[in-house]
Motif scaffolding. Structure first.
Motif, PDB file in Angstrom:
ATOM      1  N   GLU A  29      11.216  16.716 -13.528  1.00  0.00           N
ATOM      2  CA  GLU A  29      12.564  16.180 -13.620  1.00  0.00           C
ATOM      3  C   GLU A  29      13.224  16.685 -14.912  1.00  0.00           C
ATOM      4  N   ALA A  30      12.455  16.738 -15.993  1.00  0.00           N
ATOM      5  CA  ALA A  30      12.980  17.272 -17.258  1.00  0.00           C
ATOM      6  C   ALA A  30      13.387  18.732 -17.091  1.00  0.00           C
ATOM      7  N   VAL A  31      12.545  19.535 -16.401  1.00  0.00           N
ATOM      8  CA  VAL A  31      12.868  20.941 -16.155  1.00  0.00           C
ATOM      9  C   VAL A  31      14.185  21.035 -15.383  1.00  0.00           C
ATOM     10  N   GLY A  34      17.185  19.888 -17.494  1.00  0.00           N
ATOM     11  CA  GLY A  34      17.447  20.888 -18.526  1.00  0.00           C
ATOM     12  C   GLY A  34      18.117  22.121 -17.965  1.00  0.00           C
ATOM     13  N   ILE A  35      17.590  22.633 -16.848  1.00  0.00           N
ATOM     14  CA  ILE A  35      18.183  23.819 -16.214  1.00  0.00           C
ATOM     15  C   ILE A  35      19.626  23.528 -15.792  1.00  0.00           C
ATOM     16  N   ALA A  36      19.843  22.370 -15.163  1.00  0.00           N
ATOM     17  CA  ALA A  36      21.197  22.022 -14.711  1.00  0.00           C
ATOM     18  C   ALA A  36      22.156  21.928 -15.898  1.00  0.00           C
ATOM     19  N   ILE A  63       5.150  16.275 -27.524  1.00  0.00           N
ATOM     20  CA  ILE A  63       4.192  17.094 -26.788  1.00  0.00           C
ATOM     21  C   ILE A  63       5.007  18.169 -26.096  1.00  0.00           C
ATOM     22  N   GLU A  64       4.576  19.403 -26.193  1.00  0.00           N
ATOM     23  CA  GLU A  64       5.346  20.493 -25.610  1.00  0.00           C
ATOM     24  C   GLU A  64       4.631  21.032 -24.377  1.00  0.00           C
ATOM     25  N   HIS A  65       5.412  21.285 -23.323  1.00  0.00           N
ATOM     26  CA  HIS A  65       4.892  21.825 -22.069  1.00  0.00           C
ATOM     27  C   HIS A  65       5.677  23.084 -21.738  1.00  0.00           C
ATOM     28  N   GLU A  66       5.038  24.049 -21.104  1.00  0.00           N
ATOM     29  CA  GLU A  66       5.721  25.254 -20.660  1.00  0.00           C
ATOM     30  C   GLU A  66       5.455  25.413 -19.172  1.00  0.00           C
ATOM     31  N   VAL A  67       6.529  25.584 -18.402  1.00  0.00           N
ATOM     32  CA  VAL A  67       6.442  25.682 -16.944  1.00  0.00           C
ATOM     33  C   VAL A  67       7.053  27.003 -16.517  1.00  0.00           C
TER      34      VAL A  67
END
Length: 102
Positions: A29-31, A34-36, A63-67
């Motif tokens: 949902e964050a991705v 953020g994209i929108a 905490i950092e995540h990369e997708v």
């Protein structure tokens, strides 16, 4: 699902990194939020799909995540799954202005 403050960063086709602050209940949902948000900014060139990565940094305890966008798109296009996963995909597709079922 707890809602968290997140910083979402992605590079456009010109290699410029763009960051948006969003509040989301899940990583994907964050991705999507953020994209929108980033796509709606006139300073942003097109965003590449595939191996382009989206970095999500969670603010509570940072905490950092990369997708990879390809994995995100694959997840969005997936059919079936748990009721929660189906609901999450439907909500995220709506955030991105996509039809709920393909």
């Amino acid at each position: 699902m707890p809602v968290r403050s997140c910083r979402v960063t992605i590079r456009d086709l010109d290699g410029v990194a763009h960051t948006a602050e969003v509040t989301a209940g899940t990583l994907y949902e964050a991705v999507a939020l953020g994209i929108a948000t980033i796509r709606s900014d006139e300073w942003v060139a097109d965003i590449a799909q595939g191996f382009n990565a989206v970095t999500v940094s969670v603010a509570n305890v940072r905490i950092e995540h990369e997708v990879k966008l390809g994995e995100f798109t694959k997840w969005l296009d997936k059919t079936g799954g748990s009721p929660r996963e189906l609901s999450d995909r439907k909500r995220i597709r709506a955030i991105l202005g996509m039809p709920s079922v393909r």
